[in-house]
Design a protein around this motif. Structure first.
Motif, PDB file in Angstrom:
ATOM      1  N   VAL A 132       0.834  -1.205   0.000  1.00  0.00           N
ATOM      2  CA  VAL A 132       0.000   0.000   0.000  1.00  0.00           C
ATOM      3  C   VAL A 132       0.866   1.251   0.000  1.00  0.00           C
ATOM      4  CG1 VAL A 132      -1.640   1.379   1.345  1.00  0.00           C
ATOM      5  CG2 VAL A 132      -1.996  -1.080   1.094  1.00  0.00           C
ATOM      6  N   SER A 133       1.940   1.236   0.773  1.00  0.00           N
ATOM      7  CA  SER A 133       2.716   2.458   0.995  1.00  0.00           C
ATOM      8  C   SER A 133       3.829   2.686  -0.021  1.00  0.00           C
ATOM      9  CB  SER A 133       3.329   2.440   2.406  1.00  0.00           C
ATOM     10  OG  SER A 133       4.186   1.324   2.573  1.00  0.00           O
ATOM     11  N   ALA A 134       4.204   1.656  -0.780  1.00  0.00           N
ATOM     12  CA  ALA A 134       5.314   1.863  -1.721  1.00  0.00           C
ATOM     13  C   ALA A 134       5.189   0.999  -2.961  1.00  0.00           C
ATOM     14  CB  ALA A 134       6.645   1.584  -1.025  1.00  0.00           C
ATOM     15  N   ASN A 135       3.998   0.609  -3.316  1.00  0.00           N
ATOM     16  CA  ASN A 135       3.839  -0.331  -4.424  1.00  0.00           C
ATOM     17  C   ASN A 135       4.165   0.305  -5.766  1.00  0.00           C
ATOM     18  OD1 ASN A 135       2.749  -2.978  -5.460  1.00  0.00           O
ATOM     19  ND2 ASN A 135       1.369  -1.581  -6.508  1.00  0.00           N
ATOM     20  N   ASN A 136       5.140  -0.294  -6.490  1.00  0.00           N
ATOM     21  CA  ASN A 136       5.487   0.114  -7.855  1.00  0.00           C
ATOM     22  C   ASN A 136       5.695   1.624  -7.986  1.00  0.00           C
ATOM     23  OD1 ASN A 136       5.388  -2.478  -9.006  1.00  0.00           O
ATOM     24  ND2 ASN A 136       3.179  -2.385  -9.195  1.00  0.00           N
ATOM     25  N   VAL A 137       6.423   2.209  -7.047  1.00  0.00           N
ATOM     26  CA  VAL A 137       6.526   3.670  -7.034  1.00  0.00           C
ATOM     27  C   VAL A 137       7.220   4.188  -8.292  1.00  0.00           C
ATOM     28  CG1 VAL A 137       8.694   3.685  -5.720  1.00  0.00           C
ATOM     29  CG2 VAL A 137       7.166   5.662  -5.628  1.00  0.00           C
ATOM     30  N   ASP A 138       8.210   3.458  -8.816  1.00  0.00           N
ATOM     31  CA  ASP A 138       8.914   3.936 -10.009  1.00  0.00           C
ATOM     32  C   ASP A 138       7.960   4.130 -11.185  1.00  0.00           C
ATOM     33  OD1 ASP A 138      11.145   3.707  -8.470  1.00  0.00           O
ATOM     34  OD2 ASP A 138      12.121   2.146  -9.649  1.00  0.00           O
ATOM     35  N   PHE A 469      10.038   8.277  -6.572  1.00  0.00           N
ATOM     36  CA  PHE A 469       9.091   8.763  -7.577  1.00  0.00           C
ATOM     37  C   PHE A 469       9.711   9.926  -8.353  1.00  0.00           C
ATOM     38  CE2 PHE A 469       5.664  11.731  -8.756  1.00  0.00           C
ATOM     39  CZ  PHE A 469       4.858  10.907  -9.526  1.00  0.00           C
ATOM     40  N   LEU A 470      10.450  10.800  -7.639  1.00  0.00           N
ATOM     41  CA  LEU A 470      11.138  11.917  -8.280  1.00  0.00           C
ATOM     42  C   LEU A 470      12.379  11.450  -9.026  1.00  0.00           C
ATOM     43  CD1 LEU A 470      11.488  14.969  -8.758  1.00  0.00           C
ATOM     44  CD2 LEU A 470      12.624  15.105  -6.530  1.00  0.00           C
ATOM     45  N   ARG A 471      13.081  10.469  -8.475  1.00  0.00           N
ATOM     46  CA  ARG A 471      14.355   9.997  -9.045  1.00  0.00           C
ATOM     47  C   ARG A 471      14.235   9.642 -10.524  1.00  0.00           C
ATOM     48  NH1 ARG A 471      15.784   4.863 -10.010  1.00  0.00           N
ATOM     49  NH2 ARG A 471      14.013   4.103  -8.807  1.00  0.00           N
ATOM     50  N   VAL A 472      13.155   8.953 -10.891  1.00  0.00           N
ATOM     51  CA  VAL A 472      13.042   8.465 -12.269  1.00  0.00           C
ATOM     52  C   VAL A 472      12.590   9.551 -13.235  1.00  0.00           C
ATOM     53  CG1 VAL A 472      12.649   6.090 -11.573  1.00  0.00           C
ATOM     54  CG2 VAL A 472      10.684   7.618 -11.829  1.00  0.00           C
ATOM     55  N   LYS A 473      12.473  10.788 -12.770  1.00  0.00           N
ATOM     56  CA  LYS A 473      12.114  11.905 -13.643  1.00  0.00           C
ATOM     57  C   LYS A 473      13.328  12.719 -14.093  1.00  0.00           C
ATOM     58  CE  LYS A 473       7.488  12.631 -11.619  1.00  0.00           C
ATOM     59  NZ  LYS A 473       6.694  12.575 -12.851  1.00  0.00           N
ATOM     60  N   ILE A 474      14.525  12.277 -13.739  1.00  0.00           N
ATOM     61  CA  ILE A 474      15.727  13.039 -14.059  1.00  0.00           C
ATOM     62  C   ILE A 474      15.951  13.108 -15.570  1.00  0.00           C
ATOM     63  CG2 ILE A 474      17.232  11.010 -13.836  1.00  0.00           C
ATOM     64  CD1 ILE A 474      18.166  14.552 -12.718  1.00  0.00           C
ATOM     65  N   ASP A 475      16.259  14.308 -16.060  1.00  0.00           N
ATOM     66  CA  ASP A 475      16.587  14.513 -17.476  1.00  0.00           C
ATOM     67  C   ASP A 475      18.106  14.426 -17.610  1.00  0.00           C
ATOM     68  OD1 ASP A 475      17.318  15.696 -19.965  1.00  0.00           O
ATOM     69  OD2 ASP A 475      15.418  16.774 -20.041  1.00  0.00           O
ATOM     70  N   PRO A 476      18.619  13.412 -18.321  1.00  0.00           N
ATOM     71  CA  PRO A 476      20.084  13.230 -18.379  1.00  0.00           C
ATOM     72  C   PRO A 476      20.810  14.325 -19.140  1.00  0.00           C
ATOM     73  CG  PRO A 476      18.987  11.703 -19.876  1.00  0.00           C
ATOM     74  CD  PRO A 476      17.909  12.364 -19.066  1.00  0.00           C
ATOM     75  N   VAL A 477      20.116  14.991 -20.066  1.00  0.00           N
ATOM     76  CA  VAL A 477      20.749  16.079 -20.816  1.00  0.00           C
ATOM     77  C   VAL A 477      20.930  17.291 -19.919  1.00  0.00           C
ATOM     78  CG1 VAL A 477      20.533  17.644 -22.771  1.00  0.00           C
ATOM     79  CG2 VAL A 477      19.860  15.241 -23.017  1.00  0.00           C
ATOM     80  N   GLU A 496      14.941  12.971   7.039  1.00  0.00           N
ATOM     81  CA  GLU A 496      15.827  13.770   6.209  1.00  0.00           C
ATOM     82  C   GLU A 496      16.294  12.884   5.061  1.00  0.00           C
ATOM     83  OE1 GLU A 496      18.929  15.396   8.667  1.00  0.00           O
ATOM     84  OE2 GLU A 496      17.716  17.175   9.108  1.00  0.00           O
ATOM     85  N   ILE A 497      15.790  13.191   3.893  1.00  0.00           N
ATOM     86  CA  ILE A 497      16.048  12.352   2.737  1.00  0.00           C
ATOM     87  C   ILE A 497      16.167  13.246   1.515  1.00  0.00           C
ATOM     88  CG2 ILE A 497      13.623  11.921   2.107  1.00  0.00           C
ATOM     89  CD1 ILE A 497      14.536   8.911   1.835  1.00  0.00           C
ATOM     90  N   GLY A 498      16.829  12.794   0.480  1.00  0.00           N
ATOM     91  CA  GLY A 498      16.993  13.650  -0.684  1.00  0.00           C
ATOM     92  C   GLY A 498      17.614  12.919  -1.843  1.00  0.00           C
ATOM     93  N   LEU A 499      18.197  13.677  -2.761  1.00  0.00           N
ATOM     94  CA  LEU A 499      18.762  13.120  -3.978  1.00  0.00           C
ATOM     95  C   LEU A 499      20.155  13.656  -4.237  1.00  0.00           C
ATOM     96  CD1 LEU A 499      15.760  13.390  -6.477  1.00  0.00           C
ATOM     97  CD2 LEU A 499      16.660  11.300  -5.468  1.00  0.00           C
ATOM     98  N   GLN A 500      21.006  12.795  -4.737  1.00  0.00           N
ATOM     99  CA  GLN A 500      22.289  13.205  -5.279  1.00  0.00           C
ATOM    100  C   GLN A 500      22.201  13.077  -6.797  1.00  0.00           C
ATOM    101  OE1 GLN A 500      25.724  10.699  -4.555  1.00  0.00           O
ATOM    102  NE2 GLN A 500      27.106  12.443  -4.752  1.00  0.00           N
ATOM    103  N   VAL A 501      22.374  14.194  -7.495  1.00  0.00           N
ATOM    104  CA  VAL A 501      22.399  14.177  -8.955  1.00  0.00           C
ATOM    105  C   VAL A 501      23.859  14.092  -9.385  1.00  0.00           C
ATOM    106  CG1 VAL A 501      21.917  15.482 -11.052  1.00  0.00           C
ATOM    107  CG2 VAL A 501      20.250  15.439  -9.199  1.00  0.00           C
ATOM    108  N   ARG A 502      24.142  13.070 -10.185  1.00  0.00           N
ATOM    109  CA  ARG A 502      25.531  12.792 -10.533  1.00  0.00           C
ATOM    110  C   ARG A 502      25.622  12.456 -12.018  1.00  0.00           C
ATOM    111  NH1 ARG A 502      25.950   9.290  -7.016  1.00  0.00           N
ATOM    112  NH2 ARG A 502      25.812   7.394  -8.292  1.00  0.00           N
ATOM    113  N   LYS A 503      25.888  13.514 -12.823  1.00  0.00           N
ATOM    114  CA  LYS A 503      26.130  13.359 -14.257  1.00  0.00           C
ATOM    115  C   LYS A 503      25.064  12.519 -14.951  1.00  0.00           C
ATOM    116  CE  LYS A 503      31.130  14.014 -13.817  1.00  0.00           C
ATOM    117  NZ  LYS A 503      32.462  13.443 -14.075  1.00  0.00           N
TER     118      LYS A 503
END
Length: 573
Positions: A132-138, A469-477, A496-503
């Motif tokens: 319920v709380s994390a099903n198929n989030v990607d 859910f946000l992670r898979v929205k990254i634009d590689p260009v 406290e959670i977040g994202l590291q954007v790396r190239k």
């Protein structure tokens, strides 16, 4: 009224019918609606089921001190309707709730007031809460959109394109009453078969797998009643068009568990109850044998070297199963079972090496159109196919034109007309809804890019799921030269959670376990963050209103960071 002649799939030829809502659909599918007349059914002493409210049935068992409720529907409004009907039987309070699987768990607040979560037993498989709380989030965005299509939520409520029923039930959401989510987390979970006593009733809970991995058979040995999500009363949905991957072997093995019980009464989450030992045994055998047959013959065909296209023609149910009332293709279809099983077992590649590195679909379309003699010739051939009742071929052929000329009005019209005829023919409610949703898109009545995911769909997820859910929205260009870390401080969950954007890549970082130093820090709530991620608010407005506060970094830096992700509205129009 002429029925679609589909030469590519095994659609029974019958006369389409106009239903009570003005819907034009397969006669058998319209007749199937009669099973969902709203009613309260007595199964045996102390066991009752409500049918015809929503997509799933809800069952009530009279316990010593209260009511044991099995599944709570798709919202509080549905559950309140169920409760009103159960009140015709007893005025006892609710003593326990059991979830058969995670799908129908969001009406629980109708039975469990705030603050009383521990006073009522809530039973489930141990995986329900995680699902319920994390099903198929990607893929949540796509799954919700496809679910909207599958359940006909873009179709009109009345008229030729309205749906007769959804095969498993009468409807998914009652738009007049709305849907308010009221999920309550289980407080008693099981991972293996166990016997227990719930409010004076002897119960055995048996884990199963069908369309989810968290199912339970609820066996009442003293009453001979088996409540399950295995026998749906229609052909099962393996190879789901909305994208779920399902292993039919697990489902088949779970049916064997049901068979071993030798029930006198079978109560399904879907379909109508089955009364009597002989009828129950027959239903279990037919359902098991149909699934086993299709699986085994698919594997046989694979071992004989057949491609998925070959297998669709090869695997046909024997007549005694094809004609079974509980195996009609009103929901799942044999063809999709075969395709889904092939993909699950073998993957995308068949046997023809020309498909390993084919030309692009655009080049293919150009070659086909030129080979036919040009655009006008293809239009003529597609129209000819339509006139000859070859609707599947008309739709397939005209798609080449739309690949090169997506706004070509005549081509869109031909495809829409062909798909509508296919929709009239198919007995499958799912297939019909997919056909007609695309018809309305081709006719410009709905947008194919409409956003269906809402903040409520993700705000209740765990914080790491929201960030994924946000992670898979990254634009590689946009992010190819970026190496930057943002920390999100969630004040309501204290995470406290977040994202590291790396190239070009985004990776979720849990700062409670990581020593990474953030370059940027914002403070918000799960609800406010979810509204930003689902385009319900712009970043500019969120910052102005204080829904998001910048703790570290400049506004420009935060804006640039979030602008690297798809579908985040940065500024007001």
């Amino acid at each position: 009224m002429a029925l679609a002649k589909n030469q590519l799939t095994d659609v029974n030829e019958t006369i389409a019918k106009i239903g009570p809502k003005g819907e034009v659909a397969n006669t058998k599918l319209i007749e199937h609606s009669k099973k969902f007349k709203k009613r309260l059914v007595k199964i045996t002493d102390g066991v009752y089921q409500v049918i015809g409210v929503g997509l799933a049935n809800t069952t009530m068992i009279e316990g010593k001190n209260g009511m044991i409720i099995i599944d709570t529907g798709d919202g509080i409004e549905e559950a309140e309707e169920h409760l009103e009907m159960f009140r015709k039987i007893t005025d006892k309070p609710v003593s326990a709730i059991i979830y058969t699987h995670w799908h129908y768990t969001v009406g629980t607040r109708a039975y469990v007031p705030e603050g009383q979560e521990d006073s009522i037993e809530i039973w489930s498989h141990e995986l329900v809460d995680a699902n319920v709380s994390a099903n198929n989030v990607d893929l949540k965005q796509t799954h919700i959109k496809k679910a909207f299509t599958q359940f006909g939520l873009s179709l009109p409520p009345k008229g030729p394109d309205a749906f007769p029923n959804l095969a498993l039930g009468s409807y998914y959401i009652d738009f007049e009453k709305g849907r308010t989510r009221g999920y309550v987390k289980p407080n008693r979970t099981v991972s293996k078969a166990c016997k227990t006593v719930i409010d004076g009733i002897n119960v055995k809970l048996i884990p199963t797998i069908s369309d989810t991995n968290d199912g339970l058979i609820i066996w009442l040995p003293d009453k001979g009643v088996a409540i399950n999500n295995l026998l749906w009363g229609v052909f099962p949905n393996i190879g789901a068009l909305r994208g779920d991957t399902r292993d039919p072997k697990n489902w088949i093995n779970s049916i064997k568990e049901l068979r071993a019980l030798k029930p006198t009464y079978i109560i399904g989450v879907h379909g109508v109850p089955i009364f009597g030992s002989e009828e129950s045994e027959k239903a279990i055998e037919e359902y098991h044998d149909a699934m086993q047959f299709v699986y085994d013959q698919t594997v046989r065909g694979i071992n004989l070297g057949f491609s998925p296209e070959d297998l669709v023609e090869f695997v046909k149910l024997p007549s005694h199963l094809k004609n079974s009332p509980i195996l009609q293709p009103f929901y799942g279809e044999v063809e999709n079972f075969v395709r889904g099983t092939y993909a699950y077992l073998i993957g995308w590649y068949g046997n023809d090496t020309a498909t390993i590195h084919p030309v692009s679909k655009k080049v293919e379309a150009e070659k086909i159109i030129n080979g036919f003699g040009g655009l006008e010739k293809v239009l003529q051939e597609a129209q000819k196919a339509y006139n000859n009742l070859e609707f599947a071929w008309a739709a397939q052929l005209i798609t080449y034109v739309l690949k090169l000329y997506p706004d070509h009005n005549i081509a869109r019209q031909i495809k829409a007309q062909a798909l509508r005829k296919l929709a009239e023919a198919t007995p499958s409610s799912i297939t019909r809804n997919f056909y007609l949703t695309q018809v309305l898109e081709l006719e410009g009545k709905i947008s194919p890019n409409v956003r269906v995911i809402k903040s409520e769909n993700i705000s209740s997820l765990k914080p790491d799921a929201i960030m994924n859910f946000l992670r898979v929205k990254i634009d590689p260009v946009k992010s190819e030269n970026v190496n930057q870390v943002m920390l999100v401080s969630l004040t309501d969950s204290k995470d406290e959670i977040g994202l590291q954007v790396r190239k070009g890549l985004a990776e979720v970082v849990n700062f409670s376990t990581s020593s990474i130093t953030p370059d940027l820090t914002i403070k918000t709530t799960c609800k406010d963050l979810s509204q930003l991620l689902t385009c319900e608010i712009t970043l500019e407005n969120a910052l102005t209103l204080g829904n998001i506060t910048i703790i570290k970094g400049r506004k420009e830096e935060v804006t640039n960071f979030l602008a690297m992700f798809d579908e985040i509205l940065i500024e007001n129009d």
